[in-house]
Design a protein around this motif. Structure first.
Motif, short mmCIF file in Angstrom:
data_model
loop_
_atom_site.label_atom_id
_atom_site.label_comp_id
_atom_site.label_asym_id
_atom_site.label_seq_id
_atom_site.Cartn_x
_atom_site.Cartn_y
_atom_site.Cartn_z
N UNK A 1 0.83 -1.21 0.00
CA UNK A 1 0.00 0.00 0.00
C UNK A 1 0.85 1.24 0.00
N UNK A 2 1.90 1.24 0.84
CA UNK A 2 2.77 2.42 0.95
C UNK A 2 4.09 2.26 0.20
N UNK A 3 4.33 1.05 -0.36
CA UNK A 3 5.58 0.75 -1.07
C UNK A 3 6.81 0.97 -0.18
N UNK A 4 6.69 0.61 1.09
CA UNK A 4 7.79 0.78 2.03
C UNK A 4 8.18 -0.57 2.62
N UNK A 5 9.41 -0.64 3.14
CA UNK A 5 9.89 -1.86 3.78
C UNK A 5 9.28 -1.98 5.17
N UNK A 6 8.89 -3.21 5.52
CA UNK A 6 8.35 -3.47 6.84
C UNK A 6 9.39 -4.08 7.78
N UNK A 7 10.04 -5.16 7.31
CA UNK A 7 11.00 -5.86 8.16
C UNK A 7 11.74 -6.89 7.32
N UNK A 8 12.92 -7.31 7.78
CA UNK A 8 13.57 -8.43 7.10
C UNK A 8 12.66 -9.66 7.17
N UNK A 9 12.65 -10.41 6.07
CA UNK A 9 11.86 -11.64 6.05
C UNK A 9 12.52 -12.67 6.96
N UNK A 10 11.74 -13.28 7.83
CA UNK A 10 12.25 -14.28 8.77
C UNK A 10 11.76 -15.66 8.32
N UNK A 11 12.69 -16.60 8.21
CA UNK A 11 12.35 -17.97 7.80
C UNK A 11 11.22 -18.53 8.65
N UNK A 12 10.19 -19.08 7.98
CA UNK A 12 9.08 -19.70 8.68
C UNK A 12 8.01 -18.75 9.16
N UNK A 13 8.08 -17.47 8.75
CA UNK A 13 7.14 -16.49 9.27
C UNK A 13 5.74 -16.72 8.71
N UNK A 14 4.76 -16.18 9.44
CA UNK A 14 3.37 -16.24 9.01
C UNK A 14 2.98 -14.89 8.42
N UNK A 15 2.34 -14.92 7.24
CA UNK A 15 1.93 -13.70 6.55
C UNK A 15 0.42 -13.69 6.46
N UNK A 16 -0.17 -12.60 6.94
CA UNK A 16 -1.62 -12.44 6.90
C UNK A 16 -2.00 -11.60 5.68
N UNK A 17 -2.86 -12.13 4.84
CA UNK A 17 -3.27 -11.40 3.64
C UNK A 17 -3.95 -10.07 3.98
N UNK A 18 -4.45 -9.97 5.18
CA UNK A 18 -5.07 -8.72 5.62
C UNK A 18 -4.08 -7.56 5.59
N UNK A 19 -2.80 -7.89 5.74
CA UNK A 19 -1.79 -6.84 5.89
C UNK A 19 -1.28 -6.29 4.56
N UNK A 20 -1.71 -6.87 3.42
CA UNK A 20 -1.33 -6.36 2.10
C UNK A 20 0.19 -6.23 1.96
N UNK A 21 0.86 -7.36 2.01
CA UNK A 21 2.32 -7.35 1.93
C UNK A 21 2.79 -8.16 0.73
N UNK A 22 4.05 -8.01 0.42
CA UNK A 22 4.71 -8.81 -0.59
C UNK A 22 6.14 -9.06 -0.13
N UNK A 23 6.90 -9.81 -0.93
CA UNK A 23 8.28 -10.15 -0.57
C UNK A 23 9.21 -9.64 -1.67
N UNK A 24 10.21 -8.89 -1.27
CA UNK A 24 11.22 -8.41 -2.21
C UNK A 24 12.54 -9.13 -1.94
N UNK A 25 13.24 -9.48 -3.01
CA UNK A 25 14.57 -10.07 -2.86
C UNK A 25 15.58 -8.95 -3.05
N UNK A 26 16.62 -8.96 -2.22
CA UNK A 26 17.64 -7.90 -2.24
C UNK A 26 18.86 -8.37 -3.01
N UNK A 27 19.23 -7.63 -4.04
CA UNK A 27 20.35 -8.02 -4.91
C UNK A 27 21.65 -7.45 -4.39
N UNK A 28 22.69 -8.27 -4.45
CA UNK A 28 24.03 -7.83 -4.05
C UNK A 28 24.84 -7.35 -5.24
N UNK A 29 25.03 -8.24 -6.24
CA UNK A 29 25.92 -7.91 -7.35
C UNK A 29 25.51 -8.66 -8.60
N UNK A 30 25.66 -7.98 -9.75
CA UNK A 30 25.54 -8.61 -11.07
C UNK A 30 24.21 -9.33 -11.29
#
Length: 469
Positions: A367-396
């Motif tokens: 909704x706000x196109x802002x970062x919420x928190x680092x993704x934690x392995x095994x986390x629960x995501x509620x569709x109510x929160x309108x989130x997505x997952x971004x991968x962070x690129x290092x190089x190339x």
């Protein structure tokens, strides 16, 4: 019970005096590989890449007529199938010389893989034998042998090193859901194949990571990629044990070690050019210039004497009087290739130097196109929160694929930010996966449209819930 004897395989003798002298190897013929890596032990994620590199380095890539990976087809982990595809197919693309029609995901293409291996068995003869490196359960090989013309099976040799692989399909397969006839190593002998059982290769090739730092620290990006495949296996050790099968087939030596693989993969001798000729012409004359020391040697410019290859005149004529036109015989001019390898004939397609790398995942607010928190392995995501997952690129990183539990492509992103649900100029799209537990596999590539070099994927599990009314 069929007697088991060890016979020498494949006609590739390394012209390195420091390699252990072994029984002379037999006639060339064709090579097939069947390995798992998609269930139980993920060691083949490392070993598969090493096998591909060994065969390519020895000049044997063009003789590989079948390569079936993920052959534990009755029970699988789709994310590992993708890791195996990268270890086998991407490594083959990097090293060159392979026919890619010979590669099969044996879980997703079981019938096609069995038919392809059966066809190769039926081509076998005394003049053109087939050697099968069995780096997984014997089931797929057994199906192919059973479907083949029995007259040709005598020209097939199956090589194993693992008693677990030998018997897994018959001892554990039915309880894991395997139906129909099952096959173990001895069954392949009863069907008429020659059986070769060498000692377990874990003793020599399942070692601490520091024994493979020569891969990590190499200036050859192909070797660095092998290191990354070892990391992708995510084991406590660098376990490429099944790669000992290829080492035995190429040298006759059952005692593969990290040092011996280093000597094979970094030496000048069998040039890694993907030429189809199986006779590596660098003959037994130990060409004096590239100094036969088989370490990866950091001389970044091994050039001024590349002429011994096209003009085998014994006098090396150092610095041939820099007359600007040395009679067009200097056609190779390897000075232009910046690849710092000791091979007199550099690979025609040097790879982009930085391997694509990722730096984890971030949960973002669509909704706000802002970062919420680092993704934690095994986390629960509620569709109510309108989130997505971004991968962070290092190089190339030029593109990223996102795949789900079944290996299905969820999203291909060619422009950052790389988001599983997609975006338009940083405006994140809505992402609504199905409820339940999922595995996300994000793989970086150096080229657009998932082309070029594949880096080590990021794999994460998560659970989707929906608390909306």
């Amino acid at each position: 019970m069929k007697s088991i004897c060890i016979i020498p395989l494949l006609s590739f003798a390394l012209s390195l005096s420091t390699l252990p002298a072994q029984t002379p190897l037999a006639a060339a013929g064709r090579i097939a590989v069947s390995e798992d890596g998609n269930y139980h032990d993920p060691d083949d994620i490392c070993a598969g890449a090493m096998i591909v590199a060994e065969l390519a380095k020895s000049g044997s890539a063009s003789r590989v007529v079948f390569y079936g990976y993920a052959d534990h087809y009755w029970l699988t982990i789709p994310a590992r199938e993708e890791l195996m595809r990268q270890s086998v197919v991407t490594t083959a693309q990097i090293w060159g010389g392979y026919n890619f029609d010979a590669f099969y995901n044996a879980t997703r293409q079981t019938s096609a893989a069995v038919a392809a291996l059966t066809a190769e068995i039926n081509k076998s003869s005394s003049a053109d034998p087939l050697t099968i490196l069995a780096a997984g359960p014997m089931q797929l090989i057994g199906l192919a042998l059973d479907a083949s013309d029995s007259a040709h099976r005598q020209f097939v040799t199956v090589v194993s090193h693992s008693f677990w692989n030998d018997n897994h399909a018959t001892s554990d397969g039915p309880s894991e859901g395997l139906t129909g006839p099952t096959y173990n190593f001895n069954d392949l002998g009863q069907l008429g194949a020659h059986l070769v059982h060498i000692r377990d290769q874990n003793a020599g090739l399942n070692k601490p990571y520091d024994q493979f730092f020569w891969l990590r620290d190499s200036t050859d990006t192909r070797l660095v990629f092998l290191w990354q495949r070892g990391l992708a296996a995510a084991k406590s050790t660098f376990d490429c044990s099944d790669a000992g099968l290829a080492y035995f087939a190429l040298t006759g030596d059952e005692g593969a070690t990290p040092d011996k693989l280093e000597l094979l993969l970094t030496s000048n001798s069998p040039t890694p050019t993907p030429s189809p000729s199986a006779t590596p012409t660098p003959s037994a004359t130990p060409t004096p210039s590239p100094s036969a020391t088989p370490s990866v040697t950091p001389n970044p410019t091994p050039t001024p004497t590349p002429t011994p290859e096209p003009t085998p005149t014994p006098s090396i004529t150092p610095e041939p009087t820099i007359t600007p036109v040395p009679t067009a015989t200097v056609s190779p001019t390897p000075i232009t290739t910046p690849t710092p390898k000791n091979t007199p004939t550099p690979k025609p397609t040097p790879l982009p130097l930085p391997t694509p790398a990722l730096a984890g995942l971030t949960l973002v607010d669509i909704t706000t196109n802002t970062d919420l928190a680092p993704f934690v392995e095994g986390m629960t995501i509620d569709l109510r929160d309108h989130v997505s997952i971004r991968v962070n690129a290092n190089a190339n990183v030029s593109s990223v694929t996102f795949r789900d539990d079944d290996g299905e492509l969820l999203q291909l992103e060619n422009v950052p930010p790389f988001v599983v649900g997609g975006d338009s100029n940083g405006d994140y799209f809505r992402w609504e996966p199905s409820l339940g537990r999922h595995t996300l596999v994000a793989t970086p590539y150096s080229g657009q449209q998932a082309s070029g070099i594949a880096g080590v994927p990021v794999i994460a599990t998560y659970t989707i819930i929906d608390s909306r009314d």
